[in-house]
Enzyme design. Structure first.
Site, PDB file in Angstrom:
ATOM      1  N   ARG A  17       0.818  -1.218   0.000  1.00  0.00           N
ATOM      2  CA  ARG A  17       0.000   0.000   0.000  1.00  0.00           C
ATOM      3  C   ARG A  17       0.849   1.263   0.000  1.00  0.00           C
ATOM      4  O   ARG A  17       0.525   2.233  -0.673  1.00  0.00           O
ATOM      5  CB  ARG A  17      -1.027  -0.014   1.125  1.00  0.00           C
ATOM      6  CG  ARG A  17      -0.487   0.189   2.484  1.00  0.00           C
ATOM      7  CD  ARG A  17      -1.544  -0.062   3.528  1.00  0.00           C
ATOM      8  NE  ARG A  17      -2.044  -1.409   3.458  1.00  0.00           N
ATOM      9  CZ  ARG A  17      -3.328  -1.731   3.312  1.00  0.00           C
ATOM     10  NH1 ARG A  17      -4.239  -0.798   3.243  1.00  0.00           N
ATOM     11  NH2 ARG A  17      -3.699  -2.978   3.278  1.00  0.00           N
ATOM     12  N   THR A  18       1.956   1.274   0.732  1.00  0.00           N
ATOM     13  CA  THR A  18       2.797   2.473   0.754  1.00  0.00           C
ATOM     14  C   THR A  18       3.420   2.695  -0.624  1.00  0.00           C
ATOM     15  O   THR A  18       3.460   3.811  -1.144  1.00  0.00           O
ATOM     16  CB  THR A  18       3.903   2.341   1.829  1.00  0.00           C
ATOM     17  OG1 THR A  18       3.278   2.078   3.075  1.00  0.00           O
ATOM     18  CG2 THR A  18       4.721   3.609   1.941  1.00  0.00           C
ATOM     19  N   LYS A  75      23.128  -8.971  -3.650  1.00  0.00           N
ATOM     20  CA  LYS A  75      24.520  -9.301  -4.002  1.00  0.00           C
ATOM     21  C   LYS A  75      25.483  -8.683  -3.005  1.00  0.00           C
ATOM     22  O   LYS A  75      26.704  -8.732  -3.195  1.00  0.00           O
ATOM     23  CB  LYS A  75      24.834  -8.785  -5.407  1.00  0.00           C
ATOM     24  CG  LYS A  75      23.985  -9.415  -6.486  1.00  0.00           C
ATOM     25  CD  LYS A  75      24.245  -8.729  -7.817  1.00  0.00           C
ATOM     26  CE  LYS A  75      23.205  -9.161  -8.848  1.00  0.00           C
ATOM     27  NZ  LYS A  75      23.140  -8.229  -9.964  1.00  0.00           N
ATOM     28  N   ARG A  91      11.973   2.165   1.318  1.00  0.00           N
ATOM     29  CA  ARG A  91      11.596   1.387   2.509  1.00  0.00           C
ATOM     30  C   ARG A  91      12.692   0.353   2.730  1.00  0.00           C
ATOM     31  O   ARG A  91      13.174  -0.265   1.761  1.00  0.00           O
ATOM     32  CB  ARG A  91      10.263   0.681   2.329  1.00  0.00           C
ATOM     33  CG  ARG A  91      10.040  -0.325   3.449  1.00  0.00           C
ATOM     34  CD  ARG A  91       8.623  -0.715   3.648  1.00  0.00           C
ATOM     35  NE  ARG A  91       7.826   0.396   4.117  1.00  0.00           N
ATOM     36  CZ  ARG A  91       6.731   0.236   4.854  1.00  0.00           C
ATOM     37  NH1 ARG A  91       6.361  -0.946   5.248  1.00  0.00           N
ATOM     38  NH2 ARG A  91       6.001   1.275   5.198  1.00  0.00           N
ATOM     39  N   HIS A 102       8.323   6.438   9.994  1.00  0.00           N
ATOM     40  CA  HIS A 102       7.479   6.299   8.796  1.00  0.00           C
ATOM     41  C   HIS A 102       6.816   7.659   8.609  1.00  0.00           C
ATOM     42  O   HIS A 102       5.610   7.812   8.812  1.00  0.00           O
ATOM     43  CB  HIS A 102       6.456   5.180   9.011  1.00  0.00           C
ATOM     44  CG  HIS A 102       5.714   4.773   7.773  1.00  0.00           C
ATOM     45  ND1 HIS A 102       5.972   5.325   6.525  1.00  0.00           N
ATOM     46  CD2 HIS A 102       4.711   3.886   7.586  1.00  0.00           C
ATOM     47  CE1 HIS A 102       5.159   4.773   5.643  1.00  0.00           C
ATOM     48  NE2 HIS A 102       4.391   3.901   6.264  1.00  0.00           N
TER      49      HIS A 102
END
Lengths: 304, 142
Positions: free
Chosen positions: A52-53, A81, A102, A130
């Protein structure tokens, strides 16, 4: 000098007011903003999934006429990696104009901001910050109540691990006439440092309770989910997950202009019947999240 | 007990009794080849007892870390047998590369090349927090 958004306290009260004002203008006349970011690219770098974000950011950029690129989990990025966050951010800066990141590790977006020459938006770093959720909450409160001052705000549910709660307490503590009612089981109460540094530090009135007695007094009720992933012990989670459920019945005593908020996703802490109540604002809140992200992208890109 | 005065060097004075060895290790004084004297439990009018470190050489000392460990310290710079400068410690606004963040979820605990960095958030109570994850610094994380 480029500006990033890492934590909500990066923004002054004046900057918050400016972002809310831009978001309001967008809501009034979205067409006027539909080509503001034409030719600009947003990179959504999601090292852990958050549909959703990510979609809210992508929708925000697309509605501004810009385009979007990115990845939605660490496995599909070079982090798998072993590349450092700084190198990833520096490289992606070659392809995009702004990054929404994020990351499961706390502080990763700040590392990216130090390395990248383009603005970085923290779209959630572990259990830490957030800030765009807090911006969403502030716009919702402003839209629904017409002010950010003189409000009695109740928080209910997991107030210990809920970062949205901590950030919103911090953000609202800057405004006049704010008081809090903190409704939770004892095990999930607001951490001491928030009480000491923010509430006691600024002489903000608050009540801690494990009952609904204060509900009739509230202007805003912010519900949260008890998150399974925050518990080490399944038995503790099972015992506490249903501790505080908002029912339509309970709302009979609440103010007629109460604003019920929730950062979503909801599990069962708000009964489905409440969705039909005009005081339920949590789906509108998700919509406001897109508008405030549009305002933020404009502001950080320096687009008038 | 007498220790020879130093001609050119540094005297770290008013160390809280018992902390001199910690400071000796943190400043890596064992790597010096000049004379270093550690005086423990010297009498002090103010504190009753104190530790002192005398270093018979001019060297750059990390004042920030001294201020963090023990803000009561004074550092005397000695030239030609005389104290030419007396520095009082205070809590530094930032401490970089000295305290380790102990939060396993912090990016600085994961990526080796990131310099651990803390900022002073409460001068009155001497509280530092990690700039990345805001975890409080604990004295044992030095």
């Amino acid at each position: 000098m480029k500006k990033d958004l890492i934590g909500i306290t990066d923004l002054s009260k004046e900057e918050l007011a400016e972002l809310i004002a831009i978001a309001e203008k967008i809501i009034e006349d979205p067409v006027a903003y539909s080509e503001k970011c034409k030719g600009k690219k947003l990179a959504t770098c999601f090292f852990e999934p958050s549909t959703r974000t990510r979609l809210s950011f992508e929708a925000a950029m697309l509605e501004l006429g810009g385009s979007v690129l990115g990845f939605s989990e660490a496995n599909s990025s070079s982090a798998a990696k072993g590349e450092s966050v700084a190198d990833t951010a520096r490289t992606i800066s070659c392809y995009a104009d702004i990054i929404a990141m994020r990351h499961p590790k706390e502080g990763a977006p700040m590392v990216a901001a130090q390395a990248a020459p383009i603005p970085i938006i923290n779209a959630g770093d572990g259990g830490h910050n957030h800030p765009t959720q807090t911006l969403t909450d502030l716009l919702t409160i402003y839209r629904e109540k017409g002010r950010l001052s003189d409000l009695k705000i109740g928080f209910c549910g997991d107030l210990k691990f809920g970062r949205t709660v901590h950030s919103l307490i911090q953000a609202m503590s800057r405004y006049e006439g704010i008081s809090f009612v903190l409704i939770s089981p004892e095990e999930l109460c607001v951490p001491e440092y928030i009480k000491k540094d923010v509430l006691d530090g600024k002489n903000i009135p608050y009540v801690e309770t494990s009952s609904w007695d204060e509900l009739p007094e509230l202007d805003i009720l912010y519900m949260t989910r008890v998150q399974r992933e925050r518990f080490f012990n399944e038995a503790d989670y099972m015992r506490l997950k249903d501790a505080f459920i908002l029912t339509a019945d309970r709302l009979q005593d609440a103010k007629p202009d109460l604003c019920i908020m929730h950062p979503l996703p909801r599990v069962n802490e708000i009964e489905r019947a409440v969705d039909e109540d005009p005081r339920a604002c949590y789906f509108k809140q998700a919509l406001y999240g897109k508008y405030i992200r549009m305002a933020l992208i404009l502001k950080l890109l320096g687009v008038e | 007990m007498t220790i020879d005065s130093i001609r050119n060097g540094i005297v770290i004075d008013h160390i809280t009794a018992g902390k001199s060895m910690e400071i000796y290790h943190i400043l890596e004084l064992s790597k010096l080849d000049c004379s270093v004297a550690i005086i423990k439990n010297a009498s002090s009018k103010k504190a009753g007892k104190k530790d002192i470190i005398k270093i018979d050489s001019q060297l750059d000392i990390n004042m920030d870390i001294l201020g963090y460990i023990d803000p009561t310290i004074t550092v005397n710079i000695v030239k030609d047998g005389k104290i030419v400068e007396k520095k009082h410690m205070e809590l530094p606004d930032h401490i970089d590369g000295v305290i380790k963040c102990k939060n396993p979820r912090c990016i600085s605990s994961i990526e080796q090349e990131i310099v651990h960095s803390f900022k002073l958030v409460d001068r009155e109570n001497g509280i530092y927090r990690c700039v990345y994850c805001e975890t409080k610094a604990e004295p044992e994380t030095l």
